[in-house]
Each structure stands twice: as structure tokens, then as C-alpha cells.
Design a protein around this motif. Structure first.
Motif, PDB file in Angstrom:
ATOM      1  N   VAL A 136       1.685 -15.358  -7.631  1.00 21.72           N
ATOM      2  CA  VAL A 136       0.852 -15.287  -6.431  1.00 21.72           C
ATOM      3  C   VAL A 136       1.726 -15.041  -5.209  1.00 21.72           C
ATOM      4  N   THR A 137       2.869 -15.724  -5.137  1.00 23.05           N
ATOM      5  CA  THR A 137       3.788 -15.499  -4.027  1.00 23.05           C
ATOM      6  C   THR A 137       4.256 -14.049  -4.007  1.00 23.05           C
ATOM      7  N   ALA A 138       4.603 -13.519  -5.165  1.00 24.31           N
ATOM      8  CA  ALA A 138       5.021 -12.114  -5.242  1.00 24.31           C
ATOM      9  C   ALA A 138       3.879 -11.192  -4.823  1.00 24.31           C
ATOM     10  N   GLY A 139       2.664 -11.534  -5.224  1.00 27.00           N
ATOM     11  CA  GLY A 139       1.507 -10.738  -4.824  1.00 27.00           C
ATOM     12  C   GLY A 139       1.313 -10.734  -3.321  1.00 27.00           C
ATOM     13  N   TRP A 140       1.462 -11.895  -2.686  1.00 29.41           N
ATOM     14  CA  TRP A 140       1.334 -11.969  -1.223  1.00 29.41           C
ATOM     15  C   TRP A 140       2.476 -11.256  -0.527  1.00 29.41           C
ATOM     16  N   LEU A 141       3.687 -11.390  -1.071  1.00 27.64           N
ATOM     17  CA  LEU A 141       4.838 -10.727  -0.451  1.00 27.64           C
ATOM     18  C   LEU A 141       4.753  -9.208  -0.576  1.00 27.64           C
ATOM     19  N   LEU A 142       4.051  -8.708  -1.576  1.00 27.52           N
ATOM     20  CA  LEU A 142       3.791  -7.275  -1.680  1.00 27.52           C
ATOM     21  C   LEU A 142       2.583  -6.877  -0.834  1.00 27.52           C
ATOM     22  N   PHE A 143       1.597  -7.765  -0.762  1.00 30.18           N
ATOM     23  CA  PHE A 143       0.387  -7.503   0.013  1.00 30.18           C
ATOM     24  C   PHE A 143       0.693  -7.286   1.493  1.00 30.18           C
ATOM     25  N   LEU A 144       1.553  -8.127   2.044  1.00 31.10           N
ATOM     26  CA  LEU A 144       1.820  -8.063   3.493  1.00 31.10           C
ATOM     27  C   LEU A 144       2.398  -6.729   3.956  1.00 31.10           C
ATOM     28  N   PRO A 145       3.499  -6.236   3.382  1.00 29.90           N
ATOM     29  CA  PRO A 145       4.004  -4.946   3.871  1.00 29.90           C
ATOM     30  C   PRO A 145       3.047  -3.790   3.588  1.00 29.90           C
ATOM     31  N   LEU A 146       2.313  -3.869   2.475  1.00 26.33           N
ATOM     32  CA  LEU A 146       1.340  -2.810   2.202  1.00 26.33           C
ATOM     33  C   LEU A 146       0.196  -2.845   3.207  1.00 26.33           C
ATOM     34  N   LEU A 147      -0.245  -4.037   3.585  1.00 26.31           N
ATOM     35  CA  LEU A 147      -1.286  -4.149   4.610  1.00 26.31           C
ATOM     36  C   LEU A 147      -0.788  -3.598   5.936  1.00 26.31           C
ATOM     37  N   LEU A 148       0.440  -3.939   6.303  1.00 29.47           N
ATOM     38  CA  LEU A 148       0.991  -3.449   7.567  1.00 29.47           C
ATOM     39  C   LEU A 148       1.195  -1.931   7.542  1.00 29.47           C
ATOM     40  N   ALA A 149       1.666  -1.398   6.417  1.00 29.92           N
ATOM     41  CA  ALA A 149       1.837   0.058   6.304  1.00 29.92           C
ATOM     42  C   ALA A 149       0.487   0.759   6.370  1.00 29.92           C
ATOM     43  N   HIS A 150      -0.506   0.209   5.703  1.00 27.85           N
ATOM     44  CA  HIS A 150      -1.847   0.784   5.710  1.00 27.85           C
ATOM     45  C   HIS A 150      -2.411   0.788   7.133  1.00 27.85           C
ATOM     46  N   ALA A 151      -2.257  -0.335   7.821  1.00 28.01           N
ATOM     47  CA  ALA A 151      -2.750  -0.426   9.193  1.00 28.01           C
ATOM     48  C   ALA A 151      -1.987   0.517  10.121  1.00 28.01           C
ATOM     49  N   TRP A 152      -0.668   0.614   9.927  1.00 28.35           N
ATOM     50  CA  TRP A 152       0.136   1.483  10.789  1.00 28.35           C
ATOM     51  C   TRP A 152      -0.283   2.946  10.627  1.00 28.35           C
ATOM     52  N   VAL A 153      -0.419   3.407   9.402  1.00 26.99           N
ATOM     53  CA  VAL A 153      -0.814   4.802   9.182  1.00 26.99           C
ATOM     54  C   VAL A 153      -2.192   5.055   9.782  1.00 26.99           C
ATOM     55  N   GLY A 154      -3.105   4.120   9.600  1.00 27.77           N
ATOM     56  CA  GLY A 154      -4.446   4.295  10.143  1.00 27.77           C
ATOM     57  C   GLY A 154      -4.464   4.337  11.656  1.00 27.77           C
ATOM     58  N   ILE A 155      -3.795   3.388  12.302  1.00 26.04           N
ATOM     59  CA  ILE A 155      -3.820   3.356  13.765  1.00 26.04           C
ATOM     60  C   ILE A 155      -3.025   4.520  14.341  1.00 26.04           C
ATOM     61  N   ARG A 156      -1.944   4.903  13.683  1.00 25.05           N
ATOM     62  CA  ARG A 156      -1.153   6.049  14.145  1.00 25.05           C
ATOM     63  C   ARG A 156      -1.994   7.322  14.113  1.00 25.05           C
ATOM     64  N   ASP A 157      -2.713   7.531  13.023  1.00 24.46           N
ATOM     65  CA  ASP A 157      -3.558   8.726  12.917  1.00 24.46           C
ATOM     66  C   ASP A 157      -4.670   8.736  13.960  1.00 24.46           C
TER      67      ASP A 157
END
Length: 114
Positions: free
Chosen positions: A52-73
Motif C-alpha cells: 500500500v505504501t508503494a502504491g501511494w508513493l507511485l500514486f503521488l507523482p503520477l497524480l502530480l504529473a497528470h495534473a501538471w500536464v492537464g493544467i499546462r495544456d
């Protein structure tokens, strides 16, 4: 790198991160619907499980990357004044970095039991 390659990479990041985010959030929602932690200690025990910790640690950067690409576009498409666009991109970059650091600290602190 050409603009087209940049667009393809942004598209791939957006789609790949969306798949993981949907699967992980689906897992969390189903788990909490049927077996929600009874108290804070149970929640911390669940979060500190290695998978679960590994899942959250992967979730966070993917969420931030997803949000960054969306807001940048969105900003590139709809904010035409270069100065305003750069100011907004800088603001969102700061917000995303600060949020990511805060979330990583929360997960690490929960794992250390402090």
C-alpha cells in the motif's frame, strides 16, 4: 525535441497516469466501502503495509504529473498573454511541488510511526 514529440509524450503521460490513478482509486474505494479502517491506528496500519505504501508513493507523482500536464495544456490553450501564462505556470508548479512534498512527508511519517 519537436513540438509533436512533446505533445505525444504529454498524451502518453496523461493516459498512462489516468489508468493507474483510476485503478488505485478504485481499489481504495472498494476496500473502504467493504472494510473501512475502524480508527486512526487501523488506517495507519493499512497505509504502512509495504504494498500500500508503494502504491501511494507511485500514486503521488503520477497524480502530480497528470495534473501538471492537464493544467499546462489548459493554460497554453486559453491564456494567450505570455507573462500571465508564465506566472500561472510558476504558481501551479510551486503548488504541485509543495503538495507533493507535503504528501510524501505524511506517508513517510506514517511509516515511521511518528
Amino acid at each position: 525535441m519537436s513540438r509533436q514529440a512533446s505533445g505525444l509524450m504529454a498524451w502518453l503521460i496523461q493516459r498512462a497516469s489516468a489508468v493507474y490513478l483510476a485503478l488505485f482509486l478504485g481499489y481504495v474505494l472498494v476496500l473502504f466501502s467493504f472494510a473501512a479502517p475502524a480508527d486512526h491506528a487501523a488506517l495507519v496500519d493499512w497505509v504502512t503495509t509495504p504494498w500500500v505504501t508503494a502504491g501511494w508513493l507511485l500514486f503521488l507523482p503520477l497524480l502530480l504529473a497528470h495534473a501538471w500536464v492537464g493544467i499546462r495544456d489548459v493554460l497554453i490553450d486559453y491564456v494567450h498573454h505570455l507573462g500571465a501564462r508564465l506566472a500561472l505556470l510558476t504558481l501551479f508548479a510551486f503548488i504541485f511541488v509543495a503538495s507533493g512534498l507535503w504528501a510524501f512527508k505524511a506517508i513517510i511519517t506514517a511509516g515511521l510511526g511518528e
